[in-house]
Write an enzyme that holds these catalytic residues in place. Structure first.
Site, PDB file in Angstrom:
ATOM      1  N   CYS A 116       0.835  -1.206   0.000  1.00  0.00           N
ATOM      2  CA  CYS A 116       0.000   0.000   0.000  1.00  0.00           C
ATOM      3  C   CYS A 116       0.871   1.258   0.000  1.00  0.00           C
ATOM      4  O   CYS A 116       0.644   2.181  -0.778  1.00  0.00           O
ATOM      5  CB  CYS A 116      -0.923  -0.013   1.214  1.00  0.00           C
ATOM      6  SG  CYS A 116      -2.175   1.293   1.191  1.00  0.00           S
ATOM      7  N   CYS A 117       1.892   1.276   0.872  1.00  0.00           N
ATOM      8  CA  CYS A 117       2.806   2.422   0.914  1.00  0.00           C
ATOM      9  C   CYS A 117       3.518   2.590  -0.416  1.00  0.00           C
ATOM     10  O   CYS A 117       3.747   3.709  -0.884  1.00  0.00           O
ATOM     11  CB  CYS A 117       3.840   2.239   2.028  1.00  0.00           C
ATOM     12  SG  CYS A 117       3.202   2.466   3.704  1.00  0.00           S
ATOM     13  N   CYS A 199      -1.187   8.642   6.883  1.00  0.00           N
ATOM     14  CA  CYS A 199      -2.535   8.305   6.425  1.00  0.00           C
ATOM     15  C   CYS A 199      -3.422   8.019   7.642  1.00  0.00           C
ATOM     16  O   CYS A 199      -2.968   7.474   8.651  1.00  0.00           O
ATOM     17  CB  CYS A 199      -2.485   7.076   5.526  1.00  0.00           C
ATOM     18  SG  CYS A 199      -1.666   7.370   3.935  1.00  0.00           S
ATOM     19  N   CYS A 202      -3.637   4.525   9.337  1.00  0.00           N
ATOM     20  CA  CYS A 202      -2.365   4.004   9.845  1.00  0.00           C
ATOM     21  C   CYS A 202      -1.729   4.892  10.907  1.00  0.00           C
ATOM     22  O   CYS A 202      -0.552   4.721  11.240  1.00  0.00           O
ATOM     23  CB  CYS A 202      -1.384   3.819   8.685  1.00  0.00           C
ATOM     24  SG  CYS A 202      -1.959   2.662   7.436  1.00  0.00           S
ATOM     25  N   CYS A 227       8.225   3.526   5.663  1.00  0.00           N
ATOM     26  CA  CYS A 227       7.332   3.206   4.557  1.00  0.00           C
ATOM     27  C   CYS A 227       8.065   3.041   3.231  1.00  0.00           C
ATOM     28  O   CYS A 227       7.453   2.696   2.222  1.00  0.00           O
ATOM     29  CB  CYS A 227       6.258   4.287   4.407  1.00  0.00           C
ATOM     30  SG  CYS A 227       6.935   5.929   4.130  1.00  0.00           S
TER      31      CYS A 227
END
Length: 232
Positions: A116-117, A199, A202, A227
């Protein structure tokens, strides 16, 4: 002596403004600053914008930011009258990831979170940095264990450019005092226990006595909390 060490030696004893001017002259038109609108980044944005330095300021619009982050983004543009360039993730990559794994797959494994990162942050960052020679960041040494052995100037092998951390040796108290003294807009979440803001899914507030970055990816091992943006 490598080039980053040479630059570090050149700016030794200079103010942040003087250091930035020297580096801008060394790499004309190829100096950029990445902001996530946190305390540290707002300090550097203020220095860049107030001194009208020719540095392109950009941010990574992941699509999962807090409303408070958008608030300070707007406030920053209003105060300084200078654009902050937004880089978005590739739409098809996001659609594919969410369709296959669901919208919250990052909680399931480190691998999923890094995917995702990678899509929302790392790939857009590479586009933002492409063709540039110097990347300015708001990194401070005390922010995490992984950053204590870094230098204020270093070579980023992954992105093939130099990185400069102007407030690398500042304490959080110095950062907050500078913001107050200069009436700089900042994210209101900082006043609610969020020292590091990423985000929304997170990031959580930290408890008293917890590490600075304990609120980022709190379900993972403390030493894995990067990340990929600052992997050399």
């Amino acid at each position: 002596m490598n080039k980053s060490a040479e630059i570090l030696q050149e700016i030794a004893g200079l103010s942040i403004e003087q250091s930035l001017e020297l580096l801008i002259n060394r790499f004309p038109g190829k100096v950029v600053f990445s902001s996530s609108f946190g305390w540290e980044d707002q300090v550097i944005s203020h220095i860049i914008f107030s001194n009208k330095l020719p540095v392109k300021v950009f941010t990574l619009e992941t699509g999962r930011l807090f409303p408070e982050t958008y608030y300070v983004w707007n406030r920053t543009i209003e105060k300084y009258g200078v654009p902050v360039h937004a880089y978005y993730p590739n739409t098809e990559a996001v659609e594919r990831m969410v369709s296959v794994n669901g919208p919250s797959s990052f909680y399931e494994s480190v691998e999923n979170r890094k995917e995702c990162c990678g899509i929302r942050k790392v790939e857009p960052l590479k586009r933002a940095l492409a063709g540039n020679s110097l990347w300015i960041t708001g990194i401070r040494a005390e922010q995490s264990i992984n950053r204590e052995d870094m230098n204020a100037v270093e070579w980023d092998e992954s992105n093939q450019l130099h990185k400069f951390h102007p407030i690398f040796d500042w304490s959080l108290e110095q950062v907050k005092a500078f913001i107050k003294e200069n009436n700089i807009p900042y994210n209101p979440l900082h006043d609610k226990g969020f020292p590091s803001i990423g985000c929304a899914p997170c990031t959580r507030a930290v408890k008293e006595g917890e590490d600075f970055r304990a609120g980022r990816w709190w379900w993972e091992d403390q030493n894995k909390k990067e990340c990929g943006l600052h992997s050399s």
